[in-house]
Design a protein around this motif. Structure first.
Motif, short mmCIF file in Angstrom:
data_model
loop_
_atom_site.label_atom_id
_atom_site.label_comp_id
_atom_site.label_asym_id
_atom_site.label_seq_id
_atom_site.Cartn_x
_atom_site.Cartn_y
_atom_site.Cartn_z
N TRP A 255 8.40 49.76 56.02
CA TRP A 255 9.00 48.79 56.86
C TRP A 255 8.22 47.62 56.87
N GLY B 178 0.96 57.60 61.41
CA GLY B 178 2.28 57.04 60.99
C GLY B 178 2.42 56.36 59.56
N ASP C 135 0.18 61.57 58.69
CA ASP C 135 1.60 61.43 59.22
C ASP C 135 2.27 62.89 59.68
N ALA D 129 1.33 50.74 61.49
CA ALA D 129 2.60 49.77 61.43
C ALA D 129 3.95 50.58 61.92
C1 LIG Z 1 8.94 53.42 61.38
S1 LIG Z 1 7.99 54.27 60.47
C2 LIG Z 1 6.78 53.32 59.97
C3 LIG Z 1 6.21 53.88 58.64
C4 LIG Z 1 5.14 53.07 57.93
N1 LIG Z 1 4.01 52.81 59.15
C5 LIG Z 1 5.45 51.59 57.68
O1 LIG Z 1 5.60 50.73 58.55
O2 LIG Z 1 6.16 51.69 56.60
C6 LIG Z 1 7.30 55.52 61.62
C7 LIG Z 1 6.33 56.28 61.19
O3 LIG Z 1 5.80 57.24 62.27
C8 LIG Z 1 5.70 58.44 62.09
N2 LIG Z 1 6.07 59.32 63.24
C9 LIG Z 1 7.14 59.26 63.99
N3 LIG Z 1 6.94 60.33 65.02
C10 LIG Z 1 5.54 60.88 64.67
C11 LIG Z 1 4.72 61.89 65.42
N4 LIG Z 1 5.20 62.63 66.52
N5 LIG Z 1 3.55 62.18 64.89
C12 LIG Z 1 3.15 61.52 63.72
N6 LIG Z 1 3.80 60.52 63.30
C13 LIG Z 1 5.17 60.31 63.73
C14 LIG Z 1 7.03 58.77 61.09
O4 LIG Z 1 6.96 59.97 60.30
C15 LIG Z 1 6.84 57.47 60.06
O5 LIG Z 1 6.28 57.61 59.06
#
Ligand SMILES: C[S@@+](CC[C@H](N)C(=O)[O-])C[C@H]1O[C@@H](n2cnc3c(N)ncnc32)[C@H](O)[C@@H]1O
Length: 238
Positions: free
Chosen positions: A75, A103, A124, A176
């Protein structure tokens, strides 16, 4: 209130200066966004596995992507945070610092933090860990002072069991694009709170979307001091 002609022209000059300042800031923002986007490149040929390339911290980084969940692509906030880490490495020196990313998705931020010398734990949801581990290993093996770790962290769940306060100390928490339309915003705040100690710095890049999610910033401020380091009005995509 009537203005004399000299007051009027003074006000007019002030207004012009303010507009010029805002225009200058907008151009600076656009240059930074363009510079960030130049760090990304794509494979010259279609490959059987989708990947994207990035240049950060003096390295070429290849990130393998999937298409089935939020954490499967890189992202834009991740690029912004990586650029911030690289260009602010004096103020936020990561060498030998203990860092956790929540995340982490495909792992770009964790990889860049590792290449900049930190001891990183990339976390994650369980279903993301295979691809995350692959990317982290592929891009950091024999290139980093400290080999990063990959570990499950589902926000709000088993925090004390998996990350006991007595033995876990993080200099930095990185995040992020973790605030968007999902039902775990309470758990996310709880996670920041659990991992954060008095001397921990949270480096968090956020894309502003809908009001409900944007209000998270206010809730965050009830627990932590907030310093805003950049605010880009224009984002090309994601
Ligand atoms: C929009 S993505 C962003 C990924 C990465 N940080 C980037 O910016 O490319 C949101 C991330 O949050 C993680 N995520 C969402 N809900 C979560 C939860 N309840 N516990 C842990 N991670 C979570 C997702 O698996 C994903 O990897």
């Amino acid at each position: 209130m009537d203005l004399t002609s000299s007051q009027h022209s003074h006000l007019q000059n002030e207004l012009i200066r303010e507009l010029e300042r805002q225009e200058g800031e907008k151009e600076d923002d656009e240059q930074i966004v363009a510079e960030i986007m130049r760090r990304r490149f794509f494979p010259p040929l279609i490959t059987h596995k989708a990947w994207e390339g990035f240049h950060f911290a003096g390295h070429e980084i290849r990130i393998t992507e999937a298409t089935d969940c939020y954490g499967a692509v890189v992202w834009l906030s991740a690029l912004v945070l990586c650029y911030f880490l690289e260009t602010n490495s004096k103020q936020y020196n990561l060498v030998d610092k203990n860092v956790i990313e929540i995340g982490a998705g495909t792992g770009l931020v964790s990889i860049v933090a590792s290449l900049l010398g930190a001891l990183v734990t990339a976390t994650d949801l369980p279903e993301l860990l295979g691809n995350l581990q692959h990317n982290v290993l592929q891009n950091t093996k024999l290139k980093c002072k400290h080999q990063p770790r990959v570990k499950e962290l589902s926000w709000g769940i088993d925090l004390e069991k998996n990350f006991p306060r007595s033995s876990c100390h993080f200099d930095y928490i990185m995040a992020a694009d973790v605030v968007y339309h999902h039902p775990f915003l309470d758990e996310l705040l709880l996670t920041f709170d659990h991992l954060c100690e008095n001397d921990t710095v949270i480096l968090w890049a956020m894309k502003f979307r809908l009001d409900k999610e944007n209000q998270f910033v206010g809730r965050f401020q009830t627990l932590f001091d907030l310093e805003i380091h950049g605010f880009f009005n224009r984002q090309p995509h994601t």
